[in-house]
Write an enzyme that holds these catalytic residues in place. Structure first.
Site, PDB file in Angstrom:
ATOM      1  N   SER A   1       0.864  -1.191   0.000  1.00  0.00           N
ATOM      2  CA  SER A   1       0.000   0.000   0.000  1.00  0.00           C
ATOM      3  C   SER A   1       0.894   1.233   0.000  1.00  0.00           C
ATOM      4  O   SER A   1       2.042   1.170   0.477  1.00  0.00           O
ATOM      5  CB  SER A   1      -0.860  -0.004   1.265  1.00  0.00           C
ATOM      6  OG  SER A   1      -1.493   1.240   1.447  1.00  0.00           O
TER       7      SER A   1
ATOM      8  N   TYR B   1      -2.099  -0.814  10.307  1.00  0.00           N
ATOM      9  CA  TYR B   1      -2.141  -1.253   8.904  1.00  0.00           C
ATOM     10  C   TYR B   1      -0.909  -0.716   8.160  1.00  0.00           C
ATOM     11  O   TYR B   1      -0.207  -1.468   7.481  1.00  0.00           O
ATOM     12  CB  TYR B   1      -3.434  -0.737   8.256  1.00  0.00           C
ATOM     13  CG  TYR B   1      -3.552  -0.989   6.773  1.00  0.00           C
ATOM     14  CD1 TYR B   1      -3.935  -2.231   6.277  1.00  0.00           C
ATOM     15  CD2 TYR B   1      -3.296   0.029   5.853  1.00  0.00           C
ATOM     16  CE1 TYR B   1      -4.061  -2.452   4.904  1.00  0.00           C
ATOM     17  CE2 TYR B   1      -3.416  -0.183   4.481  1.00  0.00           C
ATOM     18  CZ  TYR B   1      -3.798  -1.429   4.017  1.00  0.00           C
ATOM     19  OH  TYR B   1      -3.911  -1.634   2.663  1.00  0.00           O
TER      20      TYR B   1
HETATM   21  N1  NAP Z   1      -8.439  -0.845  -1.982  1.00  0.00           N
HETATM   22  C1  NAP Z   1      -7.489  -0.008  -1.610  1.00  0.00           C
HETATM   23  O1  NAP Z   1      -7.704   1.228  -1.528  1.00  0.00           O
HETATM   24  C2  NAP Z   1      -6.119  -0.535  -1.284  1.00  0.00           C
HETATM   25  C3  NAP Z   1      -5.086   0.398  -1.159  1.00  0.00           C
HETATM   26  C4  NAP Z   1      -3.817  -0.063  -0.844  1.00  0.00           C
HETATM   27  C5  NAP Z   1      -3.594  -1.418  -0.668  1.00  0.00           C
HETATM   28  N2  NAP Z   1      -4.616  -2.302  -0.793  1.00  0.00           N
HETATM   29  C6  NAP Z   1      -4.303  -3.725  -0.575  1.00  0.00           C
HETATM   30  O2  NAP Z   1      -4.777  -4.478  -1.672  1.00  0.00           O
HETATM   31  C7  NAP Z   1      -5.050  -5.824  -1.238  1.00  0.00           C
HETATM   32  C8  NAP Z   1      -6.412  -6.232  -1.780  1.00  0.00           C
HETATM   33  O3  NAP Z   1      -7.399  -5.381  -1.220  1.00  0.00           O
HETATM   34  P1  NAP Z   1      -8.747  -4.973  -1.965  1.00  0.00           P
HETATM   35  O4  NAP Z   1      -8.819  -3.491  -1.968  1.00  0.00           O
HETATM   36  O5  NAP Z   1      -8.879  -5.694  -3.225  1.00  0.00           O
HETATM   37  O6  NAP Z   1      -9.831  -5.426  -0.890  1.00  0.00           O
HETATM   38  P2  NAP Z   1     -10.810  -6.686  -0.786  1.00  0.00           P
HETATM   39  O7  NAP Z   1     -11.663  -6.734  -2.005  1.00  0.00           O
HETATM   40  O8  NAP Z   1     -11.470  -6.602   0.540  1.00  0.00           O
HETATM   41  O9  NAP Z   1      -9.790  -7.887  -0.827  1.00  0.00           O
HETATM   42  C9  NAP Z   1      -9.143  -8.377   0.298  1.00  0.00           C
HETATM   43  C10 NAP Z   1      -9.022  -9.866   0.121  1.00  0.00           C
HETATM   44  O10 NAP Z   1      -8.322 -10.399   1.238  1.00  0.00           O
HETATM   45  C11 NAP Z   1      -8.973 -11.573   1.644  1.00  0.00           C
HETATM   46  N3  NAP Z   1      -8.827 -11.760   3.084  1.00  0.00           N
HETATM   47  C12 NAP Z   1      -9.023 -10.841   4.054  1.00  0.00           C
HETATM   48  N4  NAP Z   1      -8.806 -11.373   5.252  1.00  0.00           N
HETATM   49  C13 NAP Z   1      -8.484 -12.680   5.049  1.00  0.00           C
HETATM   50  C14 NAP Z   1      -8.156 -13.760   5.894  1.00  0.00           C
HETATM   51  N5  NAP Z   1      -8.105 -13.618   7.216  1.00  0.00           N
HETATM   52  N6  NAP Z   1      -7.884 -14.964   5.338  1.00  0.00           N
HETATM   53  C15 NAP Z   1      -7.929 -15.123   3.992  1.00  0.00           C
HETATM   54  N7  NAP Z   1      -8.208 -14.125   3.121  1.00  0.00           N
HETATM   55  C16 NAP Z   1      -8.493 -12.926   3.651  1.00  0.00           C
HETATM   56  C17 NAP Z   1     -10.439 -11.361   1.299  1.00  0.00           C
HETATM   57  O11 NAP Z   1     -11.018 -12.606   0.991  1.00  0.00           O
HETATM   58  P3  NAP Z   1     -12.235 -13.245   1.819  1.00  0.00           P
HETATM   59  O12 NAP Z   1     -13.160 -12.142   2.194  1.00  0.00           O
HETATM   60  O13 NAP Z   1     -12.775 -14.241   0.858  1.00  0.00           O
HETATM   61  O14 NAP Z   1     -11.578 -13.901   2.982  1.00  0.00           O
HETATM   62  C18 NAP Z   1     -10.379 -10.516   0.040  1.00  0.00           C
HETATM   63  O15 NAP Z   1     -10.426 -11.322  -1.107  1.00  0.00           O
HETATM   64  C19 NAP Z   1      -4.947  -5.814   0.293  1.00  0.00           C
HETATM   65  O16 NAP Z   1      -3.711  -6.352   0.689  1.00  0.00           O
HETATM   66  C20 NAP Z   1      -5.016  -4.327   0.640  1.00  0.00           C
HETATM   67  O17 NAP Z   1      -4.332  -4.031   1.831  1.00  0.00           O
HETATM   68  C21 NAP Z   1      -5.886  -1.901  -1.101  1.00  0.00           C
END
Ligand code: NAP
Length: 266
Positions: A151, A164
């Site tokens: 991130s 985080y």
């Molecule tokens: N969106 C943003 O603004 C942003 C910005 C910077 C970085 N990121 C990073 O990008 C990555 C993906 O995030 P996203 O934005 O695409 O959000 P998201 O749609 O909520 O994806 C997060 C994924 O992580 C999985 N997950 C969460 N907790 C888990 C656990 N305990 N065990 C197994 N799987 C788990 C969830 O799967 P299940 O619900 O099926 O478990 C989900 O598929 C993350 O690492 C996040 O920190 C996102």
């Protein structure tokens, strides 16, 4: 629809954690469009994983194959099953995409519990290290690569998301350490660091939709391009870094953030 420019041969095996939604789901889709056929997809939400798989199968012309592991990545059994099932089915691992991650709790360090700290680090750091360690022997064999989805919070603090941000800073250092150690074994390791992407993660982490809408509005000023990103814009870069086209890219902290990391709030 499959594209003519193929970044992959079709024999590569790719593991994507957190493939049930957001950036992970978009990454599986993008990799499939670029020629990957063999995936291990993981998450806790079975319905979400099925949706990801259905989307790829509907679009594909090259018969993609999937191993699905449903489970919590903070449980050792889930991590072991991901590697065991992938090897049992495909016999190798070329790319590990450590995408699953989020923030347990949104509060100041003063107010937040130590349990929230522990859970955030268990998922964003410990699970990544454990899964990567189990994959390393196979990645050495395939001369593969690891991509950690970090991130912009790894280099700048976000209000009430300190644990985080700290966990993502640790993840970036893991990227650099592992890239240094494994480069001579042919393994590349990189971070991809998104800016704001409206995937639903913020609500799932406990933020009310009205606060997310405010964030979307603030992106007009905080991101140099005047907006937040789309999951596909992050997935494009992940797919490129995973491919042989990026053979000289390792130890890189790759901001995919529309210029958010240049933002000076003063
Ligand atoms: N969106 C943003 O603004 C942003 C910005 C910077 C970085 N990121 C990073 O990008 C990555 C993906 O995030 P996203 O934005 O695409 O959000 P998201 O749609 O909520 O994806 C997060 C994924 O992580 C999985 N997950 C969460 N907790 C888990 C656990 N305990 N065990 C197994 N799987 C788990 C969830 O799967 P299940 O619900 O099926 O478990 C989900 O598929 C993350 O690492 C996040 O920190 C996102």
């Amino acid at each position: 629809m499959a594209e003519s420019l193929s970044l992959f041969t079709g024999s590569e095996v790719v593991i994507v954690t957190g493939a049930s939604s957001g950036i992970g789901a978009a990454t599986v889709q993008r990799l499939a469009q670029k020629g990957v056929r063999k995936f291990c997809v993981t998450g806790r939400n079975e319905q979400g994983l099925c949706k990801t798989i259905d989307t790829v199968i509907r679009e594909a012309t090259n018969k993609p194959e999937f191993v699905t592991v449903i489970g919590d990545l903070t449980h050792t059994q889930t991590i072991e099953k991901i590697v065991e099932d992938t090897i049992k089915t495909f016999g190798k691992i070329d790319t590990l995409i450590n995408n699953a991650g989020w923030s347990y709790g949104i509060a100041s360090i003063f107010e937040e519990t130590i349990e929230a700290f522990q859970k955030t680090f268990d998922l964003n750091v410990k699970a990544v290290v454990m899964l990567t360690k189990l994959c390393l022997p196979y990645l050495r064999e395939s001369k593969g690569n690891v991509i950690n989805i970090s991130s912009t919070g790894s280099v700048q603090n976000y209000n009430n998301l300190s644990f985080y941000c700290m966990s993502k800073a640790a993840l970036d250092m893991f990227t650099k350490c592992l890239a240094t150690e494994e480069g001579k074994n042919g393994i590349r390791v990189n971070s991809v660091n998104p800016g704001f992407v409206d995937t639903g993660i913020h609500e799932r982490c406990g933020m009310p939709r009205s606060a997310v809408d405010e964030l979307v509005e603030r992106c007009k000023n905080s991101h140099a391009v005047g907006r937040g990103g789309a999951p596909e814009e992050v997935a494009n870069i992940i797919a490129f870094i995973a491919s042989k086209e990026a053979s000289f890219v390792t130890g890189n902290i790759t901001m995919v953030d529309g210029g958010l990391n240049c933002y000076n709030p003063l």
